[in-house]
Motif scaffolding. Structure first.
Motif, PDB file in Angstrom:
ATOM      1  N   ILE A 290       1.370   6.697  -6.830  1.00 34.80           N
ATOM      2  CA  ILE A 290       0.210   7.485  -7.241  1.00 34.80           C
ATOM      3  C   ILE A 290       0.456   8.974  -7.017  1.00 34.80           C
ATOM      4  O   ILE A 290       0.087   9.809  -7.848  1.00 34.80           O
ATOM      5  CB  ILE A 290      -1.070   6.978  -6.535  1.00 34.80           C
ATOM      6  N   GLU A 291       1.113   9.329  -5.906  1.00 33.21           N
ATOM      7  CA  GLU A 291       1.485  10.739  -5.684  1.00 33.21           C
ATOM      8  C   GLU A 291       2.387  11.236  -6.814  1.00 33.21           C
ATOM      9  O   GLU A 291       2.199  12.346  -7.331  1.00 33.21           O
ATOM     10  CB  GLU A 291       2.201  10.913  -4.340  1.00 33.21           C
TER      11      GLU A 291
ATOM     12  N   GLU B 292     -10.346  11.254  -9.104  1.00 29.99           N
ATOM     13  CA  GLU B 292     -10.171   9.937  -8.471  1.00 29.99           C
ATOM     14  C   GLU B 292     -11.490   9.363  -7.961  1.00 29.99           C
ATOM     15  O   GLU B 292     -11.735   8.165  -8.094  1.00 29.99           O
ATOM     16  CB  GLU B 292      -9.187  10.028  -7.302  1.00 29.99           C
TER      17      GLU B 292
ATOM     18  N   THR C 263       0.815  -1.209   0.000  1.00 30.33           N
ATOM     19  CA  THR C 263       0.000   0.000   0.000  1.00 30.33           C
ATOM     20  C   THR C 263       0.854   1.267   0.000  1.00 30.33           C
ATOM     21  O   THR C 263       0.563   2.208  -0.739  1.00 30.33           O
ATOM     22  CB  THR C 263      -0.943  -0.009   1.214  1.00 30.33           C
ATOM     23  N   LYS C 264       1.889   1.329   0.822  1.00 33.16           N
ATOM     24  CA  LYS C 264       2.739   2.528   0.869  1.00 33.16           C
ATOM     25  C   LYS C 264       3.452   2.748  -0.453  1.00 33.16           C
ATOM     26  O   LYS C 264       3.605   3.889  -0.902  1.00 33.16           O
ATOM     27  CB  LYS C 264       3.779   2.404   2.005  1.00 33.16           C
TER      28      LYS C 264
ATOM     29  N   GLN D 286       2.400   1.771  -3.457  1.00 31.10           N
ATOM     30  CA  GLN D 286       1.416   2.214  -4.428  1.00 31.10           C
ATOM     31  C   GLN D 286       1.015   3.669  -4.169  1.00 31.10           C
ATOM     32  O   GLN D 286       0.906   4.460  -5.103  1.00 31.10           O
ATOM     33  CB  GLN D 286       0.187   1.308  -4.410  1.00 31.10           C
ATOM     34  N   ALA D 287       0.832   4.039  -2.919  1.00 32.25           N
ATOM     35  CA  ALA D 287       0.478   5.417  -2.577  1.00 32.25           C
ATOM     36  C   ALA D 287       1.572   6.380  -3.034  1.00 32.25           C
ATOM     37  O   ALA D 287       1.280   7.462  -3.571  1.00 32.25           O
ATOM     38  CB  ALA D 287       0.236   5.553  -1.077  1.00 32.25           C
TER      39      ALA D 287
ATOM     40  N   TYR E 187      -2.261   4.872 -14.612  1.00 28.75           N
ATOM     41  CA  TYR E 187      -2.968   3.855 -13.817  1.00 28.75           C
ATOM     42  C   TYR E 187      -2.989   2.512 -14.552  1.00 28.75           C
ATOM     43  O   TYR E 187      -2.890   1.456 -13.935  1.00 28.75           O
ATOM     44  CB  TYR E 187      -4.395   4.325 -13.501  1.00 28.75           C
TER      45      TYR E 187
END
Length: 173
Positions: free
Chosen positions: A10-11, A49, A3-4, A6-7, A103
């Motif tokens: 995405i940023e 989003e 998750t971190k 991917q986050a 994405y």
């Protein structure tokens, strides 16, 4: 992917997306403070989003995609204190199509229906005269470029998104 991780990606994607869509566009009013620009970008990102991208979890038609591009333009009418004018079709399509491309490349969303229309891809298809994508105010010229790429992509037995991914080369221009 964690998750971190991917986050973080995405940023980074959104930083690249806004940079690519807003470069050379002069969308902001003079003397707009950076915190106001940041607020606008954060609100626009949230809208895309949470409202627009969900539509792309399944196949989207050309018409649905165009409607999403127009909806982004219309959303920006809420930011007249920051923007010279609401963003136009050209900037909106570049913003949405770049986000969808990133994405897709990360495996978060399926393949997008179109691709980011810009000078580089027009030079690749030898589109003359070139359309200044930052000045596009209607969908007709945008869709003509998509149709031109469809012809080339069909010859290569590819989708337009895949054709653009293979043929886009920032270093050539």
């Amino acid at each position: 992917m964690q998750t971190k991780q991917q986050a973080f990606l995405i940023e980074e994607i959104w930083m690249l997306t806004f940079g690519g869509a807003f470069q050379h566009s002069g969308i902001y009013k003079a003397n707009t403070k950076e915190r106001e620009r940041t607020y606008f970008r954060n609100m626009l990102r949230g809208y895309i989003e949470h409202t627009v991208l969900d539509n792309y979890k399944k196949e989207v038609t050309d018409q649905q995609h165009i409607e999403n591009i127009i909806a982004i333009c219309e959303y920006t009418t809420n930011f007249e204190e920051v923007l010279k004018a609401p963003i136009n079709i050209g900037i909106s399509q570049k913003l949405l199509n770049l986000a969808l491309k990133y994405y897709w490349c990360l495996g978060i969303l399926p393949e997008p229906p179109h691709f980011p229309v810009d000078r580089i891809i027009q030079l690749k298809i030898y589109k003359q005269p070139l359309v200044n994508w930052t000045q596009l105010t209607c969908t007709d010229a945008y869709m003509q470029i998509v149709k031109d790429v469809r012809v080339l992509a069909k010859k290569d037995n590819q989708s337009v998104a895949h054709w653009e991914l293979v043929n886009f080369d920032r270093r050539v221009v």
